[in-house]
Design a protein around this motif. Sequence first.
Motif, PDB file in Angstrom:
ATOM      1  N   MET A 245       0.849  -1.189   0.000  1.00  0.00           N
ATOM      2  CA  MET A 245       0.000   0.000   0.000  1.00  0.00           C
ATOM      3  C   MET A 245       0.881   1.234   0.000  1.00  0.00           C
ATOM      4  SD  MET A 245      -3.020   1.174   2.656  1.00  0.00           S
ATOM      5  CE  MET A 245      -1.899   1.525   4.009  1.00  0.00           C
ATOM      6  N   ILE A 246       0.491   2.239  -0.756  1.00  0.00           N
ATOM      7  CA  ILE A 246       1.221   3.490  -0.839  1.00  0.00           C
ATOM      8  C   ILE A 246       0.678   4.454   0.206  1.00  0.00           C
ATOM      9  CG2 ILE A 246       1.834   5.429  -2.326  1.00  0.00           C
ATOM     10  CD1 ILE A 246       1.232   3.558  -4.698  1.00  0.00           C
ATOM     11  N   ILE A 247       1.567   5.043   1.009  1.00  0.00           N
ATOM     12  CA  ILE A 247       1.160   6.024   2.015  1.00  0.00           C
ATOM     13  C   ILE A 247       1.797   7.352   1.655  1.00  0.00           C
ATOM     14  CG2 ILE A 247       1.198   6.649   4.455  1.00  0.00           C
ATOM     15  CD1 ILE A 247       1.373   3.705   5.125  1.00  0.00           C
TER      16      ILE A 247
ATOM     17  N   LEU B 113      -5.401   0.542  -1.326  1.00  0.00           N
ATOM     18  CA  LEU B 113      -4.284   0.513  -2.267  1.00  0.00           C
ATOM     19  C   LEU B 113      -3.291   1.628  -1.964  1.00  0.00           C
ATOM     20  CD1 LEU B 113      -6.188  -0.088  -5.633  1.00  0.00           C
ATOM     21  CD2 LEU B 113      -5.045  -1.784  -4.205  1.00  0.00           C
ATOM     22  N   ALA B 114      -3.811   2.705  -1.391  1.00  0.00           N
ATOM     23  CA  ALA B 114      -2.962   3.848  -1.035  1.00  0.00           C
ATOM     24  C   ALA B 114      -3.632   4.623   0.083  1.00  0.00           C
ATOM     25  CB  ALA B 114      -2.752   4.753  -2.257  1.00  0.00           C
ATOM     26  N   ASN B 115      -2.820   5.336   0.842  1.00  0.00           N
ATOM     27  CA  ASN B 115      -3.341   6.175   1.915  1.00  0.00           C
ATOM     28  C   ASN B 115      -2.765   7.571   1.734  1.00  0.00           C
ATOM     29  OD1 ASN B 115      -3.117   7.522   4.710  1.00  0.00           O
ATOM     30  ND2 ASN B 115      -4.563   5.854   5.073  1.00  0.00           N
ATOM     31  N   VAL B 116      -3.659   8.542   1.522  1.00  0.00           N
ATOM     32  CA  VAL B 116      -3.234   9.918   1.290  1.00  0.00           C
ATOM     33  C   VAL B 116      -3.741  10.785   2.427  1.00  0.00           C
ATOM     34  CG1 VAL B 116      -3.296  11.878  -0.293  1.00  0.00           C
ATOM     35  CG2 VAL B 116      -3.340   9.540  -1.199  1.00  0.00           C
TER      36      VAL B 116
ATOM     37  N   GLU C 165      -1.172   6.794  -9.981  1.00  0.00           N
ATOM     38  CA  GLU C 165      -0.660   8.160  -9.830  1.00  0.00           C
ATOM     39  C   GLU C 165      -1.791   9.175  -9.982  1.00  0.00           C
ATOM     40  OE1 GLU C 165       2.639  11.150 -11.890  1.00  0.00           O
ATOM     41  OE2 GLU C 165       2.567   9.040 -12.423  1.00  0.00           O
ATOM     42  N   ASN C 166      -2.647   8.966 -10.985  1.00  0.00           N
ATOM     43  CA  ASN C 166      -3.778   9.873 -11.195  1.00  0.00           C
ATOM     44  C   ASN C 166      -4.756   9.823 -10.020  1.00  0.00           C
ATOM     45  OD1 ASN C 166      -2.589  10.340 -13.633  1.00  0.00           O
ATOM     46  ND2 ASN C 166      -4.264   9.567 -14.892  1.00  0.00           N
ATOM     47  N   MET C 167      -4.971   8.612  -9.495  1.00  0.00           N
ATOM     48  CA  MET C 167      -5.870   8.427  -8.358  1.00  0.00           C
ATOM     49  C   MET C 167      -5.391   9.235  -7.156  1.00  0.00           C
ATOM     50  SD  MET C 167      -6.591   4.824  -6.337  1.00  0.00           S
ATOM     51  CE  MET C 167      -4.865   4.713  -5.824  1.00  0.00           C
ATOM     52  N   ILE C 168      -4.091   9.173  -6.890  1.00  0.00           N
ATOM     53  CA  ILE C 168      -3.507   9.903  -5.759  1.00  0.00           C
ATOM     54  C   ILE C 168      -3.581  11.410  -6.000  1.00  0.00           C
ATOM     55  CG2 ILE C 168      -1.356  10.360  -4.515  1.00  0.00           C
ATOM     56  CD1 ILE C 168      -0.662   7.385  -4.981  1.00  0.00           C
ATOM     57  N   ASP C 169      -3.263  11.831  -7.223  1.00  0.00           N
ATOM     58  CA  ASP C 169      -3.323  13.261  -7.546  1.00  0.00           C
ATOM     59  C   ASP C 169      -4.734  13.799  -7.378  1.00  0.00           C
ATOM     60  OD1 ASP C 169      -0.659  13.524  -8.084  1.00  0.00           O
ATOM     61  OD2 ASP C 169      -0.851  13.235 -10.235  1.00  0.00           O
TER      62      ASP C 169
END
Length: 226
Positions: free
Chosen positions: A1-3, A40-43, A84-88
Amino acid sequence: MIIMKNNTKNIPRAVFLHVFCFIAFFLLFQNLGFAQTKPLANVDGIDLIEYDLQLALNQIMPAGVFHGGFSSEKRATYRPRAIENMIDKELLYQETLKRGMSFDAGSIKKARKTMIDKIGNLKKYKQVLKKNGLTDEHYIRNLKKDIMIKKILKIEIDEKSRISDKETLEYYTNNVKSFFRPKAIRLRHIMISVKPNAAVEEKNKLHKNAVQLLARIKEDEDMAAL
């Protein structure tokens, strides 16, 4: 997972993101049938799940996703860019919250109702959400996210990129020389080729032809036609 932690005071770089309409959500619901609750990621403390990734993938290749025209290998190729787009997109949304930007609650309610009517009724709507590991709150948040991103992009891009007549005239005045081309002449020529080993008769024939052409050109016949 991306944090990720957003420490920047500026707008994220994903200014190319487009806003999804309710049809995009509807079509996506019909194509998903897998668990989406695993982050999948935590922002900045917000978990982004598979559903968010699928929305990002749809931005990259909408037609193929909607009609099942992309293989799993093709989707895997686009996955890093979609993440990358999801996080942005999430960073953009969080920036709107930090600025205290507001949204029209009525438009959210209307979009949700449109989705419910499209699926059939409230019961079926909840069943579709549950089937895909989603909640009504998550869906509403995505609606808010798209509306707020549209607003911040309008402020930071559309409004800031407008140029007044005064600015246009000032730029022209300061760069007037760049708007003019120097004098130019267009040249044409007619090539009559003569082989080095050509006989005298052949050379005389070609020379006569050249003289005749020159005479006709001087009489204002169309050179291009000749």
